[in-house]
Design an enzyme around this catalytic site. Structure first.
Site, mmCIF file in Angstrom:
data_model
loop_
_atom_site.group_PDB
_atom_site.id
_atom_site.type_symbol
_atom_site.label_atom_id
_atom_site.label_comp_id
_atom_site.label_asym_id
_atom_site.label_seq_id
_atom_site.Cartn_x
_atom_site.Cartn_y
_atom_site.Cartn_z
ATOM 1 N N CYS A 16 0.857 -1.185 0.000
ATOM 2 C CA CYS A 16 0.000 0.000 0.000
ATOM 3 C C CYS A 16 0.895 1.238 0.000
ATOM 4 O O CYS A 16 2.126 1.138 0.162
ATOM 5 C CB CYS A 16 -0.918 0.002 1.229
ATOM 6 S SG CYS A 16 -0.035 0.077 2.815
ATOM 7 N N HIS A 78 3.433 2.111 10.496
ATOM 8 C CA HIS A 78 2.466 1.876 11.567
ATOM 9 C C HIS A 78 2.361 3.033 12.549
ATOM 10 O O HIS A 78 1.362 3.174 13.261
ATOM 11 C CB HIS A 78 2.844 0.623 12.365
ATOM 12 C CG HIS A 78 2.919 -0.621 11.546
ATOM 13 N ND1 HIS A 78 4.076 -1.039 10.918
ATOM 14 C CD2 HIS A 78 1.989 -1.555 11.255
ATOM 15 C CE1 HIS A 78 3.850 -2.173 10.283
ATOM 16 N NE2 HIS A 78 2.594 -2.502 10.456
ATOM 17 N N HIS A 132 -0.810 -4.682 18.420
ATOM 18 C CA HIS A 132 -0.364 -4.345 17.071
ATOM 19 C C HIS A 132 0.304 -2.973 17.111
ATOM 20 O O HIS A 132 -0.124 -2.069 17.832
ATOM 21 C CB HIS A 132 -1.558 -4.325 16.116
ATOM 22 C CG HIS A 132 -1.180 -4.161 14.673
ATOM 23 N ND1 HIS A 132 -0.860 -2.936 14.130
ATOM 24 C CD2 HIS A 132 -1.068 -5.061 13.657
ATOM 25 C CE1 HIS A 132 -0.580 -3.092 12.845
ATOM 26 N NE2 HIS A 132 -0.703 -4.373 12.539
ATOM 27 N N GLU A 134 0.376 -0.391 15.185
ATOM 28 C CA GLU A 134 -0.477 0.783 14.933
ATOM 29 C C GLU A 134 -1.342 1.098 16.137
ATOM 30 O O GLU A 134 -1.492 2.262 16.529
ATOM 31 C CB GLU A 134 -1.374 0.557 13.706
ATOM 32 C CG GLU A 134 -2.257 1.760 13.404
ATOM 33 C CD GLU A 134 -3.265 1.508 12.288
ATOM 34 O OE1 GLU A 134 -4.370 2.071 12.360
ATOM 35 O OE2 GLU A 134 -2.947 0.745 11.345
ATOM 36 N N CYS A 201 -8.831 2.397 6.303
ATOM 37 C CA CYS A 201 -8.212 2.808 5.041
ATOM 38 C C CYS A 201 -8.885 2.079 3.882
ATOM 39 O O CYS A 201 -8.872 0.844 3.829
ATOM 40 C CB CYS A 201 -6.716 2.502 5.062
ATOM 41 S SG CYS A 201 -5.887 2.867 3.501
ATOM 42 N N SER A 273 1.550 -5.891 2.668
ATOM 43 C CA SER A 273 2.970 -5.975 3.032
ATOM 44 C C SER A 273 3.738 -6.943 2.145
ATOM 45 O O SER A 273 4.880 -7.291 2.444
ATOM 46 C CB SER A 273 3.102 -6.419 4.498
ATOM 47 O OG SER A 273 2.400 -7.629 4.723
#
Length: 293
Positions: A16, A78, A132, A134, A201, A273
C-alpha cells in the site's frame, strides 16, 4: 499439471502507499550513507526485511533504543506513540517519520477524541488488534486510556451509560466495524452521545471485495504474505472463503506440485505488506513446477 498453465498476478495486490513511502525513505537514507535503525520490522514480510538489511538497514526493538549511539531512527508506517519521539530526542537520534499519512491523521483524531471524552467523562473505544504496532501508537496518543476491542465480546468492558467515541485501526474489516457500531448504538443508554468515525483505510478495505472476485476466477489461488502480517491473515481468509483451493505461503520454497496437479489456471495475490518482486518469484517457481510435468 498442464505445461501451458495460465498464471496471473493480481495487479492490485502488494504494498500500500504507506509501506511504499516507508521503504522509499529507508532506501534514500541508506543510499546517502546514513546508519539507519528501523524501529520494528519496516514491513511485516521477512524477505523484504532481509532485502533491506542487506542494503544496511538495522532492525531494533524499543528496549534497544538506549544502547544506540547516533544515527537515524526510522519510524515505520504503523506509527509510534509520543513517548517514542521523546525518547529519540533525549538520545540525540535523528528521526525519519515514515508514519503512513492515513495513520497520522487517525492519531490526531484519537488525540482530539481523547480531549473531547475527558471533558464529558466519556470513553475512547478503538476497534483493533491488541499489541499491534499501529494500535500501540494510537493508544499512546491518549496515555493508554482508550479501550481496545477485537471482537463484539470485548464490548463488555465499555460503560454504556457514558459517552463513547468509536474509531478503528486503519486495517480492520469494514464488516466487523459495522457490527461493532451496530452493537454500540443498540447498547448505549443515550445513542445521541455516541460518536462514530469510520477510520478504515479504503485502499486496504477495498481489497476484500476485489479479492473475493479475483479468487473465483482461478482453479487455485496462492496467497503470499509474511507470517506476522495481520492484514495478510484477514485477506487470506477472504480468498479461502471464495476459493477453498487457496494456499498461504511466505516464500516460493513452500510451493508443492500436487497443489496444481489438475489446474489450468492459478491466481497469485498477497497482502499490503507483500512485495511485487516476491509474487513474481512465486509465479516463476510455479512455471518451473509445471515444466517438470
Amino acid at each position: 499439471m498442464p505445461v501451458n498453465l495460465y498464471i496471473e498476478i493480481d495487479a492490485q495486490s502488494g504494498f500500500c502507499f504507506g509501506v511504499v513511502h516507508a521503504i522509499s525513505k529507508a532506501e534514500e537514507s541508506l543510499a546517502d550513507g546514513e546508519r539507519v535503525w528501523s524501529l520494528g520490522d519496516i514491513v511485516h514480510n521477512r524477505l523484504e526485511v532481509q532485502r533491506l538489511e542487506q542494503l544496511g538497514l538495522h532492525t531494533v526493538r524499543h528496549e534497544d533504543l538506549s544502547s544506540l549511539s547516533g544515527g537515524t531512527l526510522l519510524i515505520r508506517a504503523h506509527g509510534e506513540p509520543p513517548s517514542t519521539y521523546r525518547c529519540a530526542e533525549t538520545l540525540g537520534l535523528h528521526v525519519i517519520d515514515a508514519t503512513c499519512p492515513v495513520v497520522a491523521r487517525l492519531q490526531r483524531l484519537v488525540r482530539d477524541a481523547g480531549k473531547e471524552m475527558d471533558a464529558c467523562g466519556g470513553q475512547v473505544v478503538i476497534l483493533g488488534k491488541k499489541g499491534h504496532a499501529e494500535v500501540v501508537g494510537l493508544t499512546g496518543q491518549v496515555d493508554e486510556r482508550a479501550i481496545v476491542v477485537e471482537k463484539a465480546e470485548d464490548l463488555d468492558r465499555v460503560d454504556f451509560t457514558k459517552p463513547i467515541f468509536l474509531l478503528s485501526q486503519t486495517t480492520q474489516s469494514l464488516d466487523l466495524f459495522d457490527e461493532i457500531k451496530r452493537i454500540v448504538m443498540a447498547r448505549a443508554a443515550d445513542p445521541s452521545r455516541v460518536t462514530v468515525k469510520d477510520t478504515i483505510c479504503r485502499q486496504v478495505a477495498n481489497r476484500e471485495s476485489h479479492l473475493k472476485e479475483f479468487a473465483t476466477r482461478f482453479d487455485a489461488i496462492v496467497f503470499v504474505c509474511g507470517r506476522k502480517s495481520s492484514n495478510g491473515r484477514v485477506l487470506y481468509e477472504v480468498c479461502h472463503e471464495a476459493n477453498p483451493r487457496t494456499y498461504n505461503i511466505e516464500d516460493s520454497s513452500e510451493l508443492r506440485r500436487e497443489w496444481f496437479s489438475d489446474c489450468h489456471s492459478v491466481g497469485i495475490c498477497g497482502a499490503t505488506s507483500t512485495p511485487q518482486w516476491l509474487m513474481r518469484r512465486v509465479a516463476e517457481k510455479i512455471k518451473e513446477l509445471a515444466a517438470m510435468s
